[in-house]
Design a protein around this motif. Structure first.
Motif, PDB file in Angstrom:
ATOM      1  N   GLU A 164       0.818  -1.209   0.000  1.00  0.00           N
ATOM      2  CA  GLU A 164       0.000   0.000   0.000  1.00  0.00           C
ATOM      3  C   GLU A 164       0.857   1.267   0.000  1.00  0.00           C
ATOM      4  O   GLU A 164       0.313   2.371  -0.137  1.00  0.00           O
ATOM      5  CB  GLU A 164      -0.916   0.001   1.226  1.00  0.00           C
ATOM      6  N   ARG A 165       2.163   1.123   0.170  1.00  0.00           N
ATOM      7  CA  ARG A 165       3.024   2.296   0.226  1.00  0.00           C
ATOM      8  C   ARG A 165       3.629   2.598  -1.140  1.00  0.00           C
ATOM      9  O   ARG A 165       3.664   1.741  -2.031  1.00  0.00           O
ATOM     10  CB  ARG A 165       4.152   2.081   1.247  1.00  0.00           C
ATOM     11  N   GLU A 166       4.105   3.815  -1.265  1.00  0.00           N
ATOM     12  CA  GLU A 166       4.833   4.182  -2.484  1.00  0.00           C
ATOM     13  C   GLU A 166       6.109   3.350  -2.565  1.00  0.00           C
ATOM     14  O   GLU A 166       6.732   3.041  -1.545  1.00  0.00           O
ATOM     15  CB  GLU A 166       5.192   5.672  -2.453  1.00  0.00           C
ATOM     16  N   PRO A 167       6.514   2.942  -3.755  1.00  0.00           N
ATOM     17  CA  PRO A 167       7.755   2.154  -3.878  1.00  0.00           C
ATOM     18  C   PRO A 167       8.927   2.914  -3.266  1.00  0.00           C
ATOM     19  O   PRO A 167       9.042   4.133  -3.392  1.00  0.00           O
ATOM     20  CB  PRO A 167       7.928   1.979  -5.388  1.00  0.00           C
ATOM     21  N   SER A 168       9.789   2.180  -2.608  1.00  0.00           N
ATOM     22  CA  SER A 168      10.945   2.807  -1.960  1.00  0.00           C
ATOM     23  C   SER A 168      12.085   2.955  -2.955  1.00  0.00           C
ATOM     24  O   SER A 168      12.091   2.343  -4.030  1.00  0.00           O
ATOM     25  CB  SER A 168      11.408   1.931  -0.797  1.00  0.00           C
ATOM     26  N   ALA A 169      13.049   3.762  -2.578  1.00  0.00           N
ATOM     27  CA  ALA A 169      14.257   3.888  -3.384  1.00  0.00           C
ATOM     28  C   ALA A 169      15.032   2.571  -3.347  1.00  0.00           C
ATOM     29  O   ALA A 169      14.957   1.810  -2.360  1.00  0.00           O
ATOM     30  CB  ALA A 169      15.123   5.022  -2.851  1.00  0.00           C
ATOM     31  N   TYR A 170      15.747   2.291  -4.391  1.00  0.00           N
ATOM     32  CA  TYR A 170      16.544   1.071  -4.437  1.00  0.00           C
ATOM     33  C   TYR A 170      17.783   1.269  -3.581  1.00  0.00           C
ATOM     34  O   TYR A 170      18.519   2.256  -3.725  1.00  0.00           O
ATOM     35  CB  TYR A 170      16.941   0.732  -5.875  1.00  0.00           C
ATOM     36  N   VAL A 171      18.014   0.355  -2.672  1.00  0.00           N
ATOM     37  CA  VAL A 171      19.207   0.408  -1.829  1.00  0.00           C
ATOM     38  C   VAL A 171      19.934  -0.912  -1.893  1.00  0.00           C
ATOM     39  O   VAL A 171      19.345  -1.961  -2.208  1.00  0.00           O
ATOM     40  CB  VAL A 171      18.859   0.729  -0.356  1.00  0.00           C
ATOM     41  N   VAL A 172      21.210  -0.861  -1.625  1.00  0.00           N
ATOM     42  CA  VAL A 172      22.059  -2.037  -1.614  1.00  0.00           C
ATOM     43  C   VAL A 172      22.279  -2.467  -0.172  1.00  0.00           C
ATOM     44  O   VAL A 172      22.568  -1.626   0.694  1.00  0.00           O
ATOM     45  CB  VAL A 172      23.408  -1.747  -2.287  1.00  0.00           C
ATOM     46  N   ALA A 173      22.130  -3.775   0.109  1.00  0.00           N
ATOM     47  CA  ALA A 173      22.351  -4.320   1.450  1.00  0.00           C
ATOM     48  C   ALA A 173      23.632  -5.142   1.435  1.00  0.00           C
ATOM     49  O   ALA A 173      23.738  -6.108   0.665  1.00  0.00           O
ATOM     50  CB  ALA A 173      21.177  -5.176   1.875  1.00  0.00           C
ATOM     51  N   LEU A 174      24.570  -4.764   2.275  1.00  0.00           N
ATOM     52  CA  LEU A 174      25.862  -5.458   2.353  1.00  0.00           C
ATOM     53  C   LEU A 174      26.046  -6.045   3.752  1.00  0.00           C
ATOM     54  O   LEU A 174      25.577  -5.475   4.738  1.00  0.00           O
ATOM     55  CB  LEU A 174      27.003  -4.478   2.061  1.00  0.00           C
TER      56      LEU A 174
END
Length: 340
Positions: free
Chosen positions: A328-338
């Motif tokens: 239901e939320r606006e798409p989030s920014a793409y982030v990298v998980a390390l």
């Protein structure tokens, strides 16, 4: 006439049926024991003894641990002028409570000495009381008394306050570390609550206490992480990425989180911050990181170690709600998980 011959048979017959064998001068007077009889029975070799000012033990021989606690509480509660009840306070609130090492022994700390070994029993009273330490009663004053816990019927300071009062009188770094570690590892208290009391008592300027606190916070975080893993698995939550650093692709580092669900853009952080004045910049950084992630569309769930310990089902429900609300939320920014 010997020491067991009463001047008035009624009072002593009445006293023989009392459960407590520790009474104050006023209580004995109320039971009809005259001053002359009290003096006679407390002579050397007599069958009674004065263990603290105005407090009497109605048998010869050393007092038991329970009787020493009773004597200290009676001394602190009945000596000196009465303390007016504070606004909003309870009429049943005790005027004194056991604190320090004696309180930790009552709470079941294996690292605290047995009660009978202690030369002094610390008793916590309001700062306004005109009361002095004497005998085995060590008076500790506080501007605000905590709500006591009843431990085996004895009003006892909560573990964080009792720890602070105990640590104030200890200079052995190893003993301080063992007590603080047991508080968290034994499930007696959260690390942040202990550090809060140590800070309030102005003990964080002592190097050996600071070193012990660092170990305490590490212990608290490790336990909280174990409970977080158990919560996720026992309550059927999808497996997250554990202990990762988030950053924008080719951009700045956003900070580390304890768990991250990338497909839902939900991050979870265990908040083990302790209110230490010198850590204000870290507190600001913690809040700034959360706000930055939320501006990028990532929901940040703040999780307290106490909640993981006492209410894991409720915490799991909060996380599940955040995961279910993702579509239901606006798409989030793409982030990298390390890996962190």
């Amino acid at each position: 006439m010997n020491h067991d011959t009463p001047l008035s048979p009624l009072p002593l017959q009445h006293l023989s049926g009392l459960r407590s064998r520790v009474l104050t001068t006023r209580q004995l007077r109320e039971h009809g024991v005259p001053a002359a009889e009290l003096t006679e029975r407390c002579r050397p070799g007599g069958c009674w003894q004065q263990v603290l000012p105005g407090v009497y033990l109605l048998h010869p021989g050393p007092p038991t641990s329970e009787e020493r606690l009773q004597a200290v509480l009676l001394y602190a509660s009945h000596r000196g002028p009465s303390v007016p009840r504070q606004p909003g306070g309870s009429d049943d609130a005790p005027a004194a409570m056991i604190t320090g090492l004696a309180a930790l022994a009552l709470h079941g700390f294996s690292e605290a000495p047995p009660l009978l070994v202690l030369d002094r029993i610390e008793v916590l009273v309001a700062r306004t009381r005109r009361l002095r330490s004497t005998g085995f009663a060590q008076v500790v004053r506080a501007a605000d008394l905590p709500v006591p816990q009843q431990v085996t019927g004895v009003p006892t300071a909560p573990v964080p306050r009792a720890l602070a009062d105990a640590v104030a009188g200890l200079h052995d770094a190893a003993a301080v570390r063992r007590l603080l570690t047991e508080a968290v590892r034994g499930g007696h208290s959260e690390a942040s609550a202990v550090v809060r009391e140590l800070s309030r008592a102005r003990l964080l300027t002592r190097p050996h206490v600071v070193d012990a606190v660092d170990a305490l916070l590490a212990e608290g975080r490790a336990l909280a992480e174990q409970r977080l893993y158990a919560m996720v698995r026992e309550h059927g939550l999808s497996e997250p990425l554990w202990n990762v650093d988030l950053r924008l692709p080719g951009g700045p580092h956003l900070g580390g989180v304890d768990a991250y669900w990338p497909e839902h853009a939900v991050a979870l952080e265990i908040d083990t911050r302790a209110p230490r004045p010198e850590e204000d910049p870290l507190h600001a950084a913690f809040d700034h990181k959360r706000e930055h992630l939320e501006r990028l569309g990532i929901t940040v769930v703040r999780c307290l170690p106490r909640t993981l310990r006492e209410a894991p089902a409720e915490q799991a429900a909060v996380v599940r709600t955040a995961l279910m609300a993702a579509p239901e939320r606006e798409p989030s920014a793409y982030v990298v998980a390390l890996p962190r």
